[in-house]
Design a protein around this motif. Structure first.
Motif, PDB file in Angstrom:
ATOM      1  N   THR A  36       0.931  -1.075   0.081  1.00 35.28           N
ATOM      2  CA  THR A  36      -0.047   0.148   0.022  1.00 35.28           C
ATOM      3  C   THR A  36       1.006   1.158   0.049  1.00 35.28           C
ATOM      4  O   THR A  36       2.248   1.200   0.132  1.00 35.28           O
ATOM      5  CB  THR A  36      -0.768   0.044   1.208  1.00 35.28           C
ATOM      6  N   ASP A  37       0.350   2.438  -0.166  1.00 37.92           N
ATOM      7  CA  ASP A  37       1.078   3.520   0.335  1.00 37.92           C
ATOM      8  C   ASP A  37       1.550   3.661   1.517  1.00 37.92           C
ATOM      9  O   ASP A  37       1.086   2.955   2.378  1.00 37.92           O
ATOM     10  CB  ASP A  37       0.058   4.930  -0.280  1.00 37.92           C
ATOM     11  N   THR A  86       3.739  10.521   3.629  1.00 43.21           N
ATOM     12  CA  THR A  86       4.599  11.339   2.865  1.00 43.21           C
ATOM     13  C   THR A  86       5.882  11.789   3.669  1.00 43.21           C
ATOM     14  O   THR A  86       6.905  12.076   3.112  1.00 43.21           O
ATOM     15  CB  THR A  86       3.934  12.623   2.355  1.00 43.21           C
ATOM     16  N   HIS A  90       8.798   9.992   2.279  1.00 44.74           N
ATOM     17  CA  HIS A  90       9.254  10.049   0.890  1.00 44.74           C
ATOM     18  C   HIS A  90      10.447  10.502   0.703  1.00 44.74           C
ATOM     19  O   HIS A  90      10.962  10.552  -0.659  1.00 44.74           O
ATOM     20  CB  HIS A  90       8.237  10.740   0.361  1.00 44.74           C
ATOM     21  N   ILE A 105       4.111   0.748  -5.796  1.00 41.68           N
ATOM     22  CA  ILE A 105       2.924   0.613  -4.734  1.00 41.68           C
ATOM     23  C   ILE A 105       2.149  -0.391  -5.361  1.00 41.68           C
ATOM     24  O   ILE A 105       1.713  -0.222  -6.420  1.00 41.68           O
ATOM     25  CB  ILE A 105       2.430   1.832  -4.621  1.00 41.68           C
ATOM     26  N   GLU A 129      -1.273   0.275  -6.748  1.00 41.40           N
ATOM     27  CA  GLU A 129      -1.161   1.292  -7.993  1.00 41.40           C
ATOM     28  C   GLU A 129      -0.782   0.733  -9.025  1.00 41.40           C
ATOM     29  O   GLU A 129      -0.738   1.365 -10.223  1.00 41.40           O
ATOM     30  CB  GLU A 129      -0.515   2.572  -7.497  1.00 41.40           C
TER      31      GLU A 129
END
Length: 336
Positions: free
Chosen positions: A53-54, A57, A60, A70, A73
């Protein structure tokens, strides 16, 4: 099972390698994954990090983050990489259910699976295991894997050191948990010597909140905190509507439970959140109180003694009431 000698022989020539970690990865999950990635690419391997999953942030910034895939996605690409891999490193988890749909792809893959983890009760899906429940972080075990098992500490450059330091820092509670032994401090010192900028890393992880995240935290502490003094317990419960009200994104709830645990005299704290698919629990405790026992016994979860998680498909109010009803069973331990 692979022997260390056999694994070292495999790693002596370029391999197609996938590194994966648990869903909703935290600092240790990403730090250990990107740290190992940074090491393996130096050795000429073809490496990809795939997360189920994500993730927040505020993680990052880490070196090579832009190369992370991911799964939710890019499922077809991820599935192809898993299928083509000769080695799959499974970091900071030990049960394939922890990587959601990606788990069955990993299980079916012909690759050799290497588990590097520090959680209790590992599932037997791996071919090589570097596992220690006393380690403060998976990143500590990745460091040990590189330095002591592969005997290649000179390949830890600044990027690798920064990632591994992040994993150790976050999973040790900035070195305040009992798992932060003198050996952990020595490892951290070595990573700093190798280029990890500890002050900058702390700033990037902990001083990088959005305005919405801070307002959400304030709302939780002002309106959602319930202190049960008879049980030295504090609970914060959050509905999905409240998450939406503050435009909550992945990572915004991380660490909120620790504020409840920080109240004087509190021995057990729970953050209970209504998500789209189910209700999630994040449970923390102090001393020898078994947060993981509660999660395993009642909420289909588990974890470490002082930091555990679980989930339920019941309505939020029912989960909160169930959690409260359990406290009577543990009252003697909670008020001791």
């Amino acid at each position: 099972m692979l022997t260390l000698t056999e694994l070292k022989t495999l790693l002596a020539t370029p391999q197609r390698i996938v590194i994966t970690t648990h869903h909703k990865p935290d600092g240790d999950a990403m730090g250990s994954s990107l740290g190992l990635y940074g090491y393996l690419i130096q050795k000429g391997h073809h490496v990809k990090v795939i997360t189920p999953t994500d993730y927040p942030t505020f993680l990052h910034w880490m070196p090579n983050n832009s190369d992370v895939i991911i799964f939710t996605e890019a499922q077809e690409k991820a599935a192809q990489l898993v299928d083509e891999a000769s080695l799959i490193f499974c970091l900071d988890f030990n049960t394939l259910s922890r990587i959601n749909e990606l788990g069955e792809l990993v299980r079916a893959a012909g690759a050799k699976k290497i588990m590097i983890d520090h959680h209790l009760e590992p599932e037997d899906f791996d071919d090589y295991r570097h596992w220690d429940i006393n380690a403060c972080a998976a990143a500590q075990l990745v460091y040990d894997f590189i330095v002591n098992q592969l005997q290649d500490g000179e390949s830890i450059n600044k990027d690798v050191a920064s990632c591994l330091y992040t994993g150790i820092m976050t999973d040790s509670g900035s070195f305040r948990f009992s798992s932060a032994t003198s050996e952990v401090y020595r490892i951290a010192a070595n990573l700093i010597d190798l280029g990890a900028d500890q002050s900058k890393i702390h700033e990037l992880v902990y001083d990088n909140s959005s305005e919405n995240r801070l307002r959400f935290l304030g709302y939780c502490l002002s309106n959602k905190l319930e202190v049960l003094r008879d049980y030295n317990t504090a609970i914060i419960s959050v509905t999905k509507e409240e998450l939406a009200q503050y435009n909550s994104i992945t990572g915004d709830t991380e660490g909120v439970v620790n504020y409840a645990l920080s109240i004087n005299g509190i021995r057990l704290a729970a953050l209970i959140i209504e998500r789209t698919d189910k209700v999630k629990l994040s449970v923390r405790s102090t001393g020898d109180f078994p947060a993981n026992e509660i999660c395993k016994k009642y909420f289909n979860g588990g974890g470490h003694r002082n930091a555990a998680g679980g989930a339920s498909e019941k309505p939020l109010a029912d989960v909160v009431n169930e959690f409260k009803s359990i406290l009577a069973e543990y009252k003697e331990q909670l008020i001791a």
